[in-house]
Write a protein that holds these residues in place. Structure first.
Motif, short mmCIF file in Angstrom:
data_model
loop_
_atom_site.label_atom_id
_atom_site.label_comp_id
_atom_site.label_asym_id
_atom_site.label_seq_id
_atom_site.Cartn_x
_atom_site.Cartn_y
_atom_site.Cartn_z
N ILE A 23 49.35 50.96 28.38
CA ILE A 23 49.59 49.83 29.27
C ILE A 23 49.25 48.55 28.50
N ALA A 24 49.87 47.47 28.91
CA ALA A 24 49.63 46.20 28.21
C ALA A 24 48.51 45.39 28.84
N GLY A 25 48.37 45.47 30.16
CA GLY A 25 47.37 44.68 30.85
C GLY A 25 46.90 45.39 32.10
N ILE A 26 45.80 44.90 32.62
CA ILE A 26 45.18 45.51 33.80
C ILE A 26 45.19 44.50 34.94
N GLY A 27 45.62 44.95 36.10
CA GLY A 27 45.57 44.16 37.30
C GLY A 27 44.87 44.93 38.40
N ILE A 28 44.34 44.18 39.36
CA ILE A 28 43.71 44.83 40.51
C ILE A 28 44.27 44.20 41.79
#
Length: 157
Positions: A23-28
């Protein structure tokens, strides 16, 4: 039964996936201010998705933190929802008045307000009709005057 996984465990797994290049980035999503602060420190998140609209600004503190940190903010229910006690942006008299004055639809006014409100807001309004998709896209071209903004924001007071 409902399974509860701690935020720390979720973030650790997402960080591992990012480090592996999966994955390139983390979101919540649906996160409190404290949870967002924690996720920034522990995982370097790039996006938060929480409920927010012209008429439901309870999450303004999270939006502001994201704005300050350069983190994308994606409001869900940007025009309200079908849930009880959730105000419908398109039914608001001020929204309707500004829309009529500008010759656009009330939904477009609600989306245009969000886009002008903060530059880190990313919209993903749902629709099942091409015509509504086109209207949603056109909301980005609407220019709201300072008077329009004052009228709209007065409706939330």
């Amino acid at each position: 039964a409902d399974q509860q996984v701690s935020l720390d465990d979720q973030l650790a797994e997402m960080v591992a996936l990012r480090e592996e290049g999966k994955i390139a980035g983390i979101g919540i999503s649906t996160a409190s201010l404290a949870q967002v602060e924690h996720a920034i420190a522990e995982a370097g998140i790039v996006c938060v998705q929480n409920a927010f609209s012209l008429l439901d600004q309870k999450d303004a503190d999270v939006l502001e933190l994201c704005h300050e940190r350069g983190i994308a903010y994606t409001p869900f229910f940007p025009l309200g929802s079908a849930f009880p006690n959730s105000p419908k942006v398109t039914a608001n008299p001020a929204v309707q008045a500004v829309a009529e004055r500008l010759g656009v639809r009330p939904a477009q006014i609600g989306l245009a307000w969000l886009l002008r409100h903060r530059d880190n807001i990313l919209l993903i309004p749902g629709t099942s009709r091409v015509a509504h998709l086109e209207q949603n896209l056109a909301a980005g071209e609407i220019v709201l005057s300072d008077e329009d903004i004052a009228e709209l924001e007065g409706a939330t007071a």
